[in-house]
Scaffold this motif. Structure first.
Motif, PDB file in Angstrom:
ATOM      1  N   TYR A   1       0.816  -1.207   0.000  1.00 32.63           N
ATOM      2  CA  TYR A   1       0.000   0.000   0.000  1.00 32.63           C
ATOM      3  C   TYR A   1       0.860   1.272   0.000  1.00 32.63           C
ATOM      4  N   THR A   2       2.058   1.222   0.622  1.00 38.67           N
ATOM      5  CA  THR A   2       2.901   2.418   0.602  1.00 38.67           C
ATOM      6  C   THR A   2       3.399   2.714  -0.809  1.00 38.67           C
ATOM      7  N   ALA A   3       3.721   1.674  -1.569  1.00 38.16           N
ATOM      8  CA  ALA A   3       4.151   1.873  -2.950  1.00 38.16           C
ATOM      9  C   ALA A   3       3.020   2.434  -3.797  1.00 38.16           C
ATOM     10  N   ARG A   4       1.839   1.840  -3.643  1.00 38.61           N
ATOM     11  CA  ARG A   4       0.686   2.324  -4.410  1.00 38.61           C
ATOM     12  C   ARG A   4       0.317   3.741  -3.995  1.00 38.61           C
ATOM     13  N   LEU A   5       0.403   4.032  -2.698  1.00 40.76           N
ATOM     14  CA  LEU A   5       0.066   5.369  -2.213  1.00 40.76           C
ATOM     15  C   LEU A   5       1.006   6.414  -2.788  1.00 40.76           C
ATOM     16  N   THR A   6       2.290   6.095  -2.832  1.00 34.31           N
ATOM     17  CA  THR A   6       3.265   7.048  -3.365  1.00 34.31           C
ATOM     18  C   THR A   6       3.019   7.336  -4.837  1.00 34.31           C
TER      19      THR A   6
ATOM     20  N   ARG B   1      16.029   6.410  -2.814  1.00 35.67           N
ATOM     21  CA  ARG B   1      16.037   6.082  -4.233  1.00 35.67           C
ATOM     22  C   ARG B   1      14.711   5.508  -4.692  1.00 35.67           C
ATOM     23  N   ARG B   2      14.193   4.526  -3.942  1.00 30.71           N
ATOM     24  CA  ARG B   2      12.956   3.860  -4.369  1.00 30.71           C
ATOM     25  C   ARG B   2      11.785   4.845  -4.404  1.00 30.71           C
ATOM     26  N   TYR B   3      11.648   5.690  -3.375  1.00 32.56           N
ATOM     27  CA  TYR B   3      10.503   6.603  -3.331  1.00 32.56           C
ATOM     28  C   TYR B   3      10.660   7.762  -4.320  1.00 32.56           C
ATOM     29  N   THR B   4      11.880   8.175  -4.570  1.00 30.26           N
ATOM     30  CA  THR B   4      12.091   9.216  -5.575  1.00 30.26           C
ATOM     31  C   THR B   4      11.691   8.722  -6.960  1.00 30.26           C
ATOM     32  N   LEU B   5      12.099   7.500  -7.300  1.00 30.71           N
ATOM     33  CA  LEU B   5      11.751   6.947  -8.612  1.00 30.71           C
ATOM     34  C   LEU B   5      10.254   6.668  -8.721  1.00 30.71           C
TER      35      LEU B   5
END
Length: 301
Positions: free
Chosen positions: A27-32, A227-231
């Motif tokens: 859910y954090t990936a989808r939310l971002t 890195r992951r959240y920026t991309l």
């Protein structure tokens, strides 16, 4: 320069071991991604609104700045003489480039939105209008008013200043509101990404503890999250920007209706402005995630 380029390439390439710290889904990936796409979509419209109001302000300023109107109120038997007197005054006024009386059809077209198409101009005491176009230097409005008062008492000069200034001021304020909206959208995106990064760090607390036991530095752990959240933000913002640009492109053009709402969009080179939104979203995500990772990791020591 080479060091910066090397750092950027390393950031984009990533570290396979470090990337395992950040869940690739969830859910954090989808939310971002969703937050970045939504904010970019809204930012495109806010940017289009700001640029459109800027064009309106420029257009109103240019259209009204160099034109004015003389309104002649006189009895019907004196109207022609008054018009002739005003035209003679304008012909000898420095700064007046062109002047012409409006015809009946032009005046009827001006009044039609309020009184309908069948207005009997010949039976109504409607003032005669004279359009005045200034040259680049302009004319002395007060001096012209004084001459009109003395030689054509029924003539009143309207230099459009009372109409132009409020309209341009209102358009400039709307443009500023559009820029404020973009700043607020960026701030809200940063808040959402901060919450998502905090949740991801909390969910991986045990993994982070194990990595510390084997000698991993906090900077190594933070780099993986940043890195992951920026991309993710860059990818989501790119999708949102494309969708927003397509939606703007599909709006009616200004030539269809000729009003402000149909002119909402980009013109010419302004279509390049949306390209700035994804990098800005990535920059916001980078700053927000970096600060969050450093704060959370410091607290969990």
């Amino acid at each position: 320069m080479n060091a910066r380029l090397s750092t950027l390439m390393h950031f984009l390439a990533g570290d396979a071991q470090a990337d395992r710290l950040v869940p690739p889904t969830g859910y954090t990936a989808r939310l971002t991604v969703f937050a970045a796409a939504s904010m970019a979509f809204l930012a495109v419209f806010a940017l289009a609104f700001s640029l459109a109001t800027g064009r309106v302000a420029d257009r109103w300023g240019e259209a009204l700045a160099k034109s004015s109107t003389i309104r002649i109120n006189a009895p019907a038997d004196q109207m022609d003489a008054q018009v002739l007197a005003v035209m003679e005054i304008l012909a000898t006024t420095p700064g007046v480039k062109e002047a012409r009386p409006l015809g009946d059809e032009e005046q009827r077209a001006l009044l039609e939105p309020w009184f309908g198409p069948d207005l009997p101009l010949d039976r109504l005491p409607i003032p005669k209008l004279i359009e005045v176009i200034e040259d680049a230097g302009g004319y002395d409005a007060e001096g012209l008013r004084a001459r009109l008062t003395g030689e054509a008492p029924g003539a009143i000069l309207d230099d459009h200043a009372r109409w132009r200034e409020p309209l341009v001021r209102a358009a400039n304020r709307l443009r500023a509101l559009g820029l404020v909206a973009i700043v607020l959208i960026a701030a809200l995106a940063g808040v959402v990404i901060t919450l998502a990064a905090s949740a991801a760090l909390a969910a991986n607390e045990r993994v982070i503890g194990v990595l510390r036991l084997v000698g991993a530095q906090d900077s190594y752990i933070a780099h993986a999250f940043v890195r992951r959240y920026t991309l993710r933000a860059l990818g989501g913002a790119s999708v949102g920007t494309v969708l927003g640009a397509v939606a703007i492109f599909l709006l009616p053009s200004a030539s269809d209706q000729g009003n402000f709402l149909t002119g909402l969009g980009f013109a010419g080179w302004q279509w390049l402005w949306p390209l700035v939104i994804p990098p800005l979203a990535a920059l916001v995500a980078f700053a927000a995630t970096r600060q969050t990772a450093q704060t959370v990791l410091q607290e969990k020591r």
